[in-house]
Write a protein that holds these residues in place. Structure first.
Motif: not given
Lengths: 235, 297
Positions: A28, A178, A181-182, A184-186, A205
């Motif tokens: 993560g 971006k 990043n998205d 990574n959010q998942m 980060k």
């Protein structure tokens, strides 16, 4: 997820690319490898992908011991990692759709699954309309998004990007970052090697800075330059 | 490997051959050219062999003269011995009476001088047909050694000469065919190396995404087989067309009355066989091997 234990890499031409590197990246995480050319960040990526072998020490990636694995196991390691390069590395003879589908074909996915998943991923990177175009008909940013789609299509737990924005203009670069990043959010672990200050500074980060083959800084929510160091200089 | 993967690999090979049109075309032309050079020589050598054998077949008879003192049982046992020889295809006995008749015919009008003679002074003989022109010499030597044989004669004098020509033609043409075959294989596999070289980056990329060597290699092999196959078809069509045309012209008597080619239909399998085997095997194996170098990433 990724672990370097006392890793030294000496190239055959005598260049010492890494010496005694210890590093752990957890599930993560979103981590930047930064440093000037020749600092060793590309070698780190190459070791993760088993493009190069370690001279000393162990590299563990997704449960594979990369430093001791047999040649025939390399494809399995690489399938567990999504990878994006500065120069995109798309197959020129295949369409956007086929390039993404190819990553699924090599893992022998069901055709039905391929037909379902590829359009979905292309939608995610915003390229649904370009599915039947060939890579040379796309802009750099679009090509990199195809590469990203290909890296993601098999749902890898780890995504490695080596200078993903190196060939792109700033605006397009932001689009790619971006997206990363998205992703990574998942829940996908992401490692990005870069020397673009603006991106690293804006993202805040984890930053792993390399110089002359050694890790000189490993900082959560870091910036490109070392703040303490700056402070010292100003004093 | 799963069926869907096999399907994908075959499809991918076909698509690649089509999308890399220029390279495929160049390879097909080279395969075709190499096969044609090979094929032309194959046809020439087959025809020369055919011609020589044809001439010899007509003359492949020898005659074994028995000692005139032999009695009937001895002559019969000699006949059995002759028939045992593996190269003998037919034996016909010439009796003393026949021999006398023959002598009379040979002497024509002067045959009268033989009148009143008993046939017993003439030897019995056997007219023997030999299966393979090349062995005629050794057969003659063998028969000369048999007990009770007086002499062995050829019906034509130039048989020995022809049989050695036939032998050497065969040796030389096999040698040249082997050389041409090696040259064709060399040229074709080099062309394939070039096409693989042009796509080494592609191979490299596939490796990075985690494709196995086999998965990368098989579509290239399929592609090579397709190119070899198309080359073989084209060369065969060209060969067939020109061979039948030339055959037709020549048998009309342009070169000479006495020259006829082997019927294409009797050698068509040779030609098809060698073209397709060389084309597809070299195509497939060649690309499989050439790609190897680029798989180590």
């Amino acid at each position: 997820m990724v672990k370097f234990e006392n890793v030294t890499k000496l190239y055959e031409n005598g260049t010492l690319a890494l010496s005694g590197v210890n590093l752990k990246i957890n599930k993560g995480d979103f981590a930047f490898f930064i440093g000037p050319s020749g600092s060793g960040k590309s070698t780190l990526i190459k070791l993760i992908l088993r493009e190069e072998e370690t001279t000393e020490g162990d590299v563990i990636v997704n449960g594979f011991n990369v430093s001791t694995m047999r040649r025939k196991d390399i494809p399995h390691l690489r399938r567990s990692i999504g990878v994006v390069f500065q120069d995109f590395r798309l197959l020129p003879g295949k369409t956007v759709y086929e390039n993404v589908a190819f990553a699924m074909q090599i893992v022998e996915a069901m055709p039905k699954e391929i037909r379902r998943r590829v359009p979905m991923i292309l939608g995610l990177v915003g390229l649904s309309k370009k599915a039947s175009a060939y890579p040379n008909q796309l802009s750099g940013g679009e090509q990199q998004r195809v590469a990203l789609a290909r890296a993601l299509v098999n749902n890898p737990a780890l995504l490695v990007a080596d200078e993903p924005t190196g060939n792109l203009d700033p605006e397009t670069s932001w689009g790619i970052i971006k997206l990363l990043n998205d992703i990574n959010q998942m829940g996908t672990t992401i490692i990005v090697a870069t020397h673009e200050k603006s991106i690293v500074d804006a993202m805040k980060k984890r930053v792993i800075a390399l110089s002359k083959g050694e890790i000189i800084r490993d900082q959560e929510k870091g910036l490109y330059e070392n703040e303490d160091k700056n402070h010292e200089i100003h004093n | 490997m799963k069926i869907r993967t096999t399907k994908y690999i075959i499809k991918d090979g076909i698509i690649n051959a089509y999308r890399n049109k220029l390279m495929s075309l160049a390879s097909i032309i080279i395969v075709t050219a190499s096969l044609l050079v090979f094929g032309i020589f194959l046809l020439i050598s087959v025809n020369i062999k055919y011609k020589i054998d044809d001439v010899m077949q007509k003359q492949l008879q020898i005659e074994v003269y028995c000692d005139s003192k032999l009695d009937e049982t001895q002559v019969d046992s000699l006949e059995v011995q002759i028939q045992k020889n593996q190269y003998v295809s037919d034996v016909r006995k010439v009796t003393k009476e026949e021999a006398l008749e023959r002598c009379k015919k040979l002497l024509e009008e002067n045959g009268k001088i033989l009148e009143g003679y008993d046939q017993s002074f003439l030897p019995e003989s056997f007219i023997i047909k030999i299966k393979d022109p090349e062995h005629i010499k050794s057969v003659v030597e063998d028969f000369k050694k048999l007990q009770g044989v007086d002499d062995v004669g050829f019906l034509e004098d130039n048989v020995v000469e022809l049989s050695s020509i036939s032998y050497w033609t065969r040796i030389i043409s096999i040698l040249i065919l082997i050389i041409l075959l090696s040259v064709s294989i060399f040229i074709i596999s080099n062309t394939i190396k070039l096409t693989v070289f042009a796509r080494r980056r592609e191979i490299n990329i596939m490796k990075y995404i985690g494709a196995t060597d086999l998965f990368i290699r098989l579509p290239f092999i399929v592609e090579g087989i397709i190119i070899g196959f198309i080359g073989a078809v084209i060369s065969f069509v060209i060969t067939y067309y020109f061979y039948t045309t030339i055959e037709g012209q020549v048998s009309k008597g342009i070169v000479g009355e006495n020259f006829n080619f082997i019927d294409i239909n009797s050698i068509v399998l040779y030609v098809i066989g060698s073209y397709f085997i060389i084309g597809t095997m070299v195509g497939g194996i060649g690309s499989g091997i050439s790609i190897r170098k680029y798989l180590h990433v």
